[in-house]
Design a protein around this motif. Structure first.
Motif, mmCIF file in Angstrom:
data_model
loop_
_atom_site.group_PDB
_atom_site.id
_atom_site.type_symbol
_atom_site.label_atom_id
_atom_site.label_comp_id
_atom_site.label_asym_id
_atom_site.label_seq_id
_atom_site.Cartn_x
_atom_site.Cartn_y
_atom_site.Cartn_z
ATOM 1 N N HIS A 1 24.219 -18.546 59.353
ATOM 2 C CA HIS A 1 25.060 -18.637 60.545
ATOM 3 C C HIS A 1 24.254 -19.209 61.711
ATOM 4 N N TYR A 2 23.064 -18.672 61.914
ATOM 5 C CA TYR A 2 22.163 -19.124 62.975
ATOM 6 C C TYR A 2 21.876 -20.626 62.842
ATOM 7 N N ASP A 3 21.577 -21.076 61.633
ATOM 8 C CA ASP A 3 21.257 -22.486 61.414
ATOM 9 C C ASP A 3 22.418 -23.392 61.812
ATOM 10 N N HIS A 4 23.637 -22.982 61.458
ATOM 11 C CA HIS A 4 24.813 -23.789 61.811
ATOM 12 C C HIS A 4 25.017 -23.819 63.324
ATOM 13 N N VAL A 5 24.848 -22.683 63.972
ATOM 14 C CA VAL A 5 25.037 -22.623 65.421
ATOM 15 C C VAL A 5 23.963 -23.445 66.132
#
Length: 249
Positions: free
Chosen positions: A62-66
């Protein structure tokens, strides 16, 4: 429809209300959370999970996408464990997750900015509204479901105050979502007042048309679809925003 020129009062790399900026403004307005340090004010778009709700792998994904989304508008995304002791440490980052920060260039109170932002948002096309709603729900929205019973009740958001809650309610309705808004009210048993809560009722329409970037929330929703219907179809929406997934039966 042409993008709206909009000065959000935060430092970004665009003068337009793009879907990336709308996504983060959704997170900012959903939380109404800021931190001051060394004479500077920063607004946060937080993503937080209850313990064990999201695995470390899911949270990292999730962090990587954000981070990808934030790179297009100048956002600075930091994992919870890396916020402590930095200028962004508001003391509110206790739960697993991360936050994306934007330095204020004039935005000091969200409620006073609502009329200007609402005008720009409602004058934008549906893609911008969709990105904003996604930003609201992706970080702090909670699916009220029972996987064991196969129940899908609603998607809930505890709102910071009634001004923001009413604003979000109007935007959600303008997009065609069926929702209700419960204003703040005192608990019958005393204690702290409840926060106003926004509830999206047509959850399956939401999942089919707006979806989640959060891998954990997609997985939980997929599980309840499997329990309720015996099938669940996950579709990729990353052409809209990095990591976006849609769900249908």
């Amino acid at each position: 429809m042409a993008l709206q020129i909009y000065n959000a009062g935060i430092k970004t790399s665009t003068k337009y209300l793009t879907k990336e900026l709308a996504y983060f403004l959704g997170g900012i307005y959903a939380a109404n959370e800021s931190v001051s340090s060394n004479g500077r004010l920063y607004w946060a778009a937080p993503v937080r999970y209850n313990p064990q709700y999201s695995t470390q792998t899911q949270t990292t994904e999730h962090y990587d996408h954000v981070c990808v989304i934030g790179s297009k508008v100048g956002g600075y995304t930091v994992m919870k464990d890396n916020i402590k002791g930095t200028p962004f440490d508001s003391g509110k980052n206790r739960l697993p997750g991360f936050s994306t920060f934007f330095e204020s260039t004039g935005l000091t109170d969200l409620c006073t900015e609502i009329p200007n932002f609402k005008t720009a948002l409602l004058s934008s096309d549906d893609d911008i509204k969709k990105a904003f709603i996604l930003g609201v729900i992706d970080g702090r929205g909670t699916p009220d479901i029972s996987i064991q019973k196969g129940l899908i009740r609603y998607l809930a958001l505890d709102c910071p105050n009634d001004d923001i809650g009413s604003f979000l309610f109007d935007v959600f309705k303008s997009y065609g979502l069926l929702c209700n808004y419960n204003t703040a009210r005192d608990r019958l048993e005393g204690g702290n007042p409840r926060k106003p809560q926004l509830r999206i009722k047509n959850v399956e329409d939401y999942m089919r048309g707006i979806g989640y970037i959060s891998p954990a929330k997609i997985e939980h929703m997929k599980s309840v679809y499997m329990s309720k219907y015996g099938s669940a179809n996950v579709a990729d929406g990353s052409s809209f925003l990095s990591g976006l997934k849609y769900l249908s039966r």
